[in-house]
Design a protein around this motif. Structure first.
Motif, PDB file in Angstrom:
ATOM      1  N   GLY A 102       0.838  -1.195   0.000  1.00  0.00           N
ATOM      2  CA  GLY A 102       0.000   0.000   0.000  1.00  0.00           C
ATOM      3  C   GLY A 102       0.866   1.235   0.000  1.00  0.00           C
ATOM      4  O   GLY A 102       2.049   1.179  -0.360  1.00  0.00           O
ATOM      5  N   PRO A 103       0.333   2.371   0.417  1.00  0.00           N
ATOM      6  CA  PRO A 103       1.107   3.609   0.474  1.00  0.00           C
ATOM      7  C   PRO A 103       2.391   3.429   1.287  1.00  0.00           C
ATOM      8  O   PRO A 103       2.361   2.869   2.374  1.00  0.00           O
ATOM      9  CB  PRO A 103       0.152   4.593   1.144  1.00  0.00           C
ATOM     10  CG  PRO A 103      -1.212   4.075   0.813  1.00  0.00           C
ATOM     11  CD  PRO A 103      -1.059   2.572   0.831  1.00  0.00           C
ATOM     12  N   GLY A 104       3.499   3.815   0.711  1.00  0.00           N
ATOM     13  CA  GLY A 104       4.790   3.703   1.374  1.00  0.00           C
ATOM     14  C   GLY A 104       5.436   2.336   1.264  1.00  0.00           C
ATOM     15  O   GLY A 104       6.530   2.119   1.745  1.00  0.00           O
ATOM     16  N   GLY A 105       4.746   1.372   0.648  1.00  0.00           N
ATOM     17  CA  GLY A 105       5.322   0.057   0.426  1.00  0.00           C
ATOM     18  C   GLY A 105       4.993  -1.004   1.447  1.00  0.00           C
ATOM     19  O   GLY A 105       5.280  -2.176   1.243  1.00  0.00           O
ATOM     20  N   GLY A 106       4.412  -0.616   2.584  1.00  0.00           N
ATOM     21  CA  GLY A 106       4.036  -1.610   3.591  1.00  0.00           C
ATOM     22  C   GLY A 106       2.797  -2.372   3.158  1.00  0.00           C
ATOM     23  O   GLY A 106       2.065  -1.923   2.268  1.00  0.00           O
ATOM     24  N   PRO A 107       2.536  -3.534   3.778  1.00  0.00           N
ATOM     25  CA  PRO A 107       1.344  -4.309   3.401  1.00  0.00           C
ATOM     26  C   PRO A 107       0.073  -3.500   3.636  1.00  0.00           C
ATOM     27  O   PRO A 107      -0.084  -2.849   4.658  1.00  0.00           O
ATOM     28  CB  PRO A 107       1.381  -5.526   4.323  1.00  0.00           C
ATOM     29  CG  PRO A 107       2.655  -5.470   5.070  1.00  0.00           C
ATOM     30  CD  PRO A 107       3.287  -4.140   4.854  1.00  0.00           C
ATOM     31  N   SER A 108      -0.820  -3.550   2.673  1.00  0.00           N
ATOM     32  CA  SER A 108      -2.059  -2.774   2.778  1.00  0.00           C
ATOM     33  C   SER A 108      -3.074  -3.447   3.700  1.00  0.00           C
ATOM     34  O   SER A 108      -3.936  -2.782   4.251  1.00  0.00           O
ATOM     35  CB  SER A 108      -2.686  -2.581   1.396  1.00  0.00           C
ATOM     36  OG  SER A 108      -3.121  -3.828   0.884  1.00  0.00           O
ATOM     37  N   ASN A 109      -2.976  -4.767   3.848  1.00  0.00           N
ATOM     38  CA  ASN A 109      -3.962  -5.528   4.618  1.00  0.00           C
ATOM     39  C   ASN A 109      -5.382  -5.233   4.147  1.00  0.00           C
ATOM     40  O   ASN A 109      -6.313  -5.109   4.938  1.00  0.00           O
ATOM     41  CB  ASN A 109      -3.812  -5.280   6.124  1.00  0.00           C
ATOM     42  CG  ASN A 109      -2.476  -5.774   6.626  1.00  0.00           C
ATOM     43  OD1 ASN A 109      -2.025  -6.847   6.243  1.00  0.00           O
ATOM     44  ND2 ASN A 109      -1.819  -4.974   7.441  1.00  0.00           N
ATOM     45  N   MET A 110      -5.535  -5.127   2.840  1.00  0.00           N
ATOM     46  CA  MET A 110      -6.825  -4.843   2.234  1.00  0.00           C
ATOM     47  C   MET A 110      -7.776  -6.020   2.485  1.00  0.00           C
ATOM     48  O   MET A 110      -7.356  -7.162   2.450  1.00  0.00           O
ATOM     49  CB  MET A 110      -6.603  -4.579   0.744  1.00  0.00           C
ATOM     50  CG  MET A 110      -7.483  -5.287  -0.198  1.00  0.00           C
ATOM     51  SD  MET A 110      -7.143  -5.108  -1.981  1.00  0.00           S
ATOM     52  CE  MET A 110      -5.972  -3.814  -2.155  1.00  0.00           C
ATOM     53  N   PRO A 111      -9.042  -5.734   2.787  1.00  0.00           N
ATOM     54  CA  PRO A 111      -9.981  -6.829   3.008  1.00  0.00           C
ATOM     55  C   PRO A 111     -10.255  -7.578   1.702  1.00  0.00           C
ATOM     56  O   PRO A 111     -10.474  -6.958   0.662  1.00  0.00           O
ATOM     57  CB  PRO A 111     -11.242  -6.135   3.527  1.00  0.00           C
ATOM     58  CG  PRO A 111     -11.128  -4.729   3.074  1.00  0.00           C
ATOM     59  CD  PRO A 111      -9.659  -4.431   2.943  1.00  0.00           C
ATOM     60  N   ILE A 112     -10.231  -8.898   1.771  1.00  0.00           N
ATOM     61  CA  ILE A 112     -10.510  -9.737   0.614  1.00  0.00           C
ATOM     62  C   ILE A 112     -11.721 -10.602   0.964  1.00  0.00           C
ATOM     63  O   ILE A 112     -11.682 -11.396   1.906  1.00  0.00           O
ATOM     64  CB  ILE A 112      -9.307 -10.649   0.264  1.00  0.00           C
ATOM     65  CG1 ILE A 112      -8.013  -9.836   0.092  1.00  0.00           C
ATOM     66  CG2 ILE A 112      -9.617 -11.497  -0.970  1.00  0.00           C
ATOM     67  CD1 ILE A 112      -8.016  -8.844  -1.039  1.00  0.00           C
ATOM     68  N   GLU A 113     -12.789 -10.434   0.232  1.00  0.00           N
ATOM     69  CA  GLU A 113     -13.983 -11.256   0.442  1.00  0.00           C
ATOM     70  C   GLU A 113     -13.794 -12.569  -0.303  1.00  0.00           C
ATOM     71  O   GLU A 113     -13.463 -12.580  -1.486  1.00  0.00           O
ATOM     72  CB  GLU A 113     -15.219 -10.526  -0.071  1.00  0.00           C
ATOM     73  CG  GLU A 113     -16.500 -11.295   0.149  1.00  0.00           C
ATOM     74  CD  GLU A 113     -17.734 -10.546  -0.334  1.00  0.00           C
ATOM     75  OE1 GLU A 113     -18.788 -11.214  -0.439  1.00  0.00           O
ATOM     76  OE2 GLU A 113     -17.651  -9.335  -0.604  1.00  0.00           O
ATOM     77  N   VAL A 114     -13.996 -13.690   0.390  1.00  0.00           N
ATOM     78  CA  VAL A 114     -13.829 -15.017  -0.199  1.00  0.00           C
ATOM     79  C   VAL A 114     -15.200 -15.677  -0.280  1.00  0.00           C
ATOM     80  O   VAL A 114     -15.889 -15.809   0.728  1.00  0.00           O
ATOM     81  CB  VAL A 114     -12.878 -15.893   0.652  1.00  0.00           C
ATOM     82  CG1 VAL A 114     -12.756 -17.290   0.063  1.00  0.00           C
ATOM     83  CG2 VAL A 114     -11.517 -15.225   0.788  1.00  0.00           C
ATOM     84  N   ARG A 115     -15.580 -16.075  -1.504  1.00  0.00           N
ATOM     85  CA  ARG A 115     -16.867 -16.756  -1.686  1.00  0.00           C
ATOM     86  C   ARG A 115     -16.681 -17.933  -2.622  1.00  0.00           C
ATOM     87  O   ARG A 115     -16.062 -17.801  -3.681  1.00  0.00           O
ATOM     88  CB  ARG A 115     -17.897 -15.790  -2.263  1.00  0.00           C
ATOM     89  CG  ARG A 115     -18.189 -14.679  -1.263  1.00  0.00           C
ATOM     90  CD  ARG A 115     -19.175 -13.681  -1.735  1.00  0.00           C
ATOM     91  NE  ARG A 115     -20.468 -14.251  -2.060  1.00  0.00           N
ATOM     92  CZ  ARG A 115     -21.461 -13.516  -2.565  1.00  0.00           C
ATOM     93  NH1 ARG A 115     -21.283 -12.236  -2.797  1.00  0.00           N
ATOM     94  NH2 ARG A 115     -22.602 -14.070  -2.848  1.00  0.00           N
TER      95      ARG A 115
END
Length: 126
Positions: A102-115
């Motif tokens: 994400g911003p600055g290169g660190g992990p974004s930890n974006m939510p991922i919906e799994v279906r």
């Protein structure tokens, strides 16, 4: 088993360096999943400002509008369709996607919906 992993984000990366890191992460992951035989497809989507709502009008003619869309701080950014052994593996893949820089290169930890993809296909009925 097939699973759709949907990437939800609050916005897109504006900084070119951040965007390059994110794309490199996703390309590498796609290549690994393809080599494993797990990747069915993956696509990014345009922002909600370019989305349209379509309803069947008189005689089935499409009626296209710009909304209204529900108020949301997050929107569907893209998806991955994977074919893997079970939900645990789908969760592992989702975590790898979530770690996209994400911003600055660190992990974004974006939510991922799994279906899980429901059995059968509309194409099977044709």
């Amino acid at each position: 088993m097939k699973f759709m992993l949907m990437m939800n984000a609050k916005g897109v990366l504006e900084d070119a360096g951040d965007m390059e890191r994110a794309i490199a992460h996703m390309v590498k992951l796609s290549e690994e999943l393809q080599a494993n035989g797990e990747l069915v497809s993956t696509e990014g989507l345009t922002g909600p400002d370019q989305a349209k709502l379509v309803r069947a009008g008189q005689g089935g003619v499409p009626v296209v509008s710009d909304g209204p869309f529900p108020e949301s701080k997050e929107f569907l950014l893209g998806y991955w369709l994977v074919d893997c052994d079970g939900p645990e593996r789908a969760y592992e893949i989702a975590a790898l996607i979530s770690a996209v820089p994400g911003p600055g290169g660190g992990p974004s930890n974006m939510p991922i919906e799994v279906r899980e993809v429901a059995g059968g296909s509309c194409a099977d009925d044709v």
